[in-house]
Design a protein around this motif. Structure first.
Motif, short mmCIF file in Angstrom:
data_model
loop_
_atom_site.label_atom_id
_atom_site.label_comp_id
_atom_site.label_asym_id
_atom_site.label_seq_id
_atom_site.Cartn_x
_atom_site.Cartn_y
_atom_site.Cartn_z
N PHE A 72 16.13 -38.19 31.42
CA PHE A 72 17.58 -38.39 31.51
C PHE A 72 17.88 -39.77 32.09
CE2 PHE A 72 16.45 -34.00 32.44
CZ PHE A 72 17.18 -33.30 31.51
N ARG A 75 24.51 -41.06 34.52
CA ARG A 75 25.75 -41.62 33.97
C ARG A 75 26.90 -41.61 34.98
NH1 ARG A 75 29.34 -37.59 31.80
NH2 ARG A 75 28.43 -35.50 31.83
N GLN A 84 25.38 -36.67 37.50
CA GLN A 84 25.52 -36.26 36.10
C GLN A 84 24.69 -37.20 35.23
OE1 GLN A 84 29.99 -36.29 36.75
NE2 GLN A 84 29.84 -34.65 35.22
N ASP A 86 22.76 -38.28 31.17
CA ASP A 86 22.75 -38.30 29.72
C ASP A 86 21.30 -38.10 29.29
OD1 ASP A 86 24.17 -38.83 27.20
OD2 ASP A 86 22.86 -40.56 27.05
N GLU A 134 25.40 -32.33 29.37
CA GLU A 134 26.52 -33.02 30.03
C GLU A 134 27.14 -32.18 31.14
OE1 GLU A 134 26.10 -32.73 26.77
OE2 GLU A 134 25.54 -34.82 26.31
#
Length: 350
Positions: A72, A75, A84, A86, A134
């Motif tokens: 990941f 973001r 969090q 992406d 997400e």
């Protein structure tokens, strides 16, 4: 069963981080292991690593295994200190609950948690819902100010997991495709004075579209390409035999097709012949979905005969990917025997 290979190196390869486009740490390990075994090591602008053993003929073969693991990129960091992300590669969000992760910052690694709420606190709709990547919030255990100070947009995140023996298997994260990197490095140790020039290529960004292999296929322009990757082994309860694809313990897998490539028939037939001659256990792979570096080399710089050897692996794209030690050894043996007998005289045109 004793492990018939360097388990310590396999653990280092699988536990080292390296998401698509940011394979720096694993690239250092691969380069270190290749340098004593080859005549030259080079890297390119994308980060592919190529270790070359010079052969006696002008023909060349490339053997490729990808370095990147799914992961990941940060973001956003919330005011409450939650992160969090992406996705980099194909994740099933269902497997992410109740997992530990490592956030790789410029200064140091930060451990985080992907939590899972107690089921008795959820209503029926929440219990049945399937989250998206997400929707994930990584708990850093830090307050908002410190989390935002230490973690930045663009930082990378990998799953935190050790590699272990479980019965006759090895299990952990990133066996896709570090276990094939390991097989490639073992073959580089085994082979001496090949007739063809052999390029051992550790490629990048396979998990986001076989990008490194496509670029490298143009740059190397090989006469023959053999890709190494894991393949599906659905030999577990809940699947019909026709849907197993491969089975653990039945040997290395010679690829016939996946959704990105139809392997050159003459290449996969010769792989089978070598396995028969050397008494190496193998099975045939017909993979209905999923692509590998095989396609990148087959299409990149013109019509290159391409085939693939795969290691059967259960639970792909999770932190409990599992492969049988005998299948790993068979993969090393088949790759070594194929390279030692490849002299440039085989006609792979159709």
């Amino acid at each position: 069963m004793a492990v018939p290979f360097d388990f310590e190196l396999l653990c280092e390869l699988t536990e080292t981080s390296g998401v698509p486009g940011y394979e720096d740490r694993i690239r250092e390990v691969v380069t270190r292991e290749l340098e004593p075994e080859v005549d030259e090591v080079q890297t390119d602008a994308m980060g592919n690593v190529v270790g070359t053993i010079d052969g006696e003929s002008d023909d060349s073969v490339v053997v490729a295994a990808h370095m990147d693991e799914i992961g990941f990129m940060v973001r956003h960091v919330t005011d409450d200190g939650f992160v969090q992300v992406d996705a980099l590669g194909g994740w099933d969000p269902r497997v992410l609950k109740a997992q530990r992760v490592t956030i790789h910052t410029d200064d140091e690694d930060v451990t985080g948690l992907i939590g899972s709420l107690p089921p008795h606190t959820l209503d029926e709709e929440q219990r049945e819902s399937t989250p998206d990547v997400e929707d994930i919030h990584i708990d850093t255990g830090l307050d908002g100010e410190e989390a935002n100070d230490r973690i930045s947009k663009g930082d990378l995140v990998t799953m935190e997991q050790s590699t272990e023996r479980v019965g006759d298997t090895v299990t952990g994260k990133a066996l896709d495709d570090r276990i094939c990197l390991f097989a490639m490095l073992e073959a580089a140790r085994n082979i001496e004075n090949p007739d063809l020039t052999v390029h051992f290529a550790a490629t990048v960004q396979e998990e986001v579209g076989i990008r490194g292999a496509e670029a490298l296929g143009v740059d190397l322009d090989p006469d023959l390409a053999i890709a190494l990757d894991v393949t599906v082994a659905n030999d577990v309860p809940g699947f019909e035999p026709a849907d197993h694809v491969t089975e653990l313990g039945d040997g290395t897998a010679v690829k016939l097709k996946d959704s990105s490539v139809i392997a050159n028939p003459k290449v996969h037939q010769r792989l089978q012949s070598v396995a028969d001659e050397e008494d190496i256990d193998f099975q045939l792979e017909v993979l209905p979905a999923g692509g590998t570096d095989t396609a990148g080399f087959q299409r990149a710089g013109g019509a290159v005969p391409a085939g693939a050897i795969s290691i059967p692996t259960r639970y792909l794209h999770t932190v409990t990917e599992s492969a049988h030690v005998d299948d790993v050894s068979a993969t090393i043996d088949l790759l070594t025997a194929f390279l030692e007998t490849e002299d440039g005289e085989y006609d792979y045109t159709l």
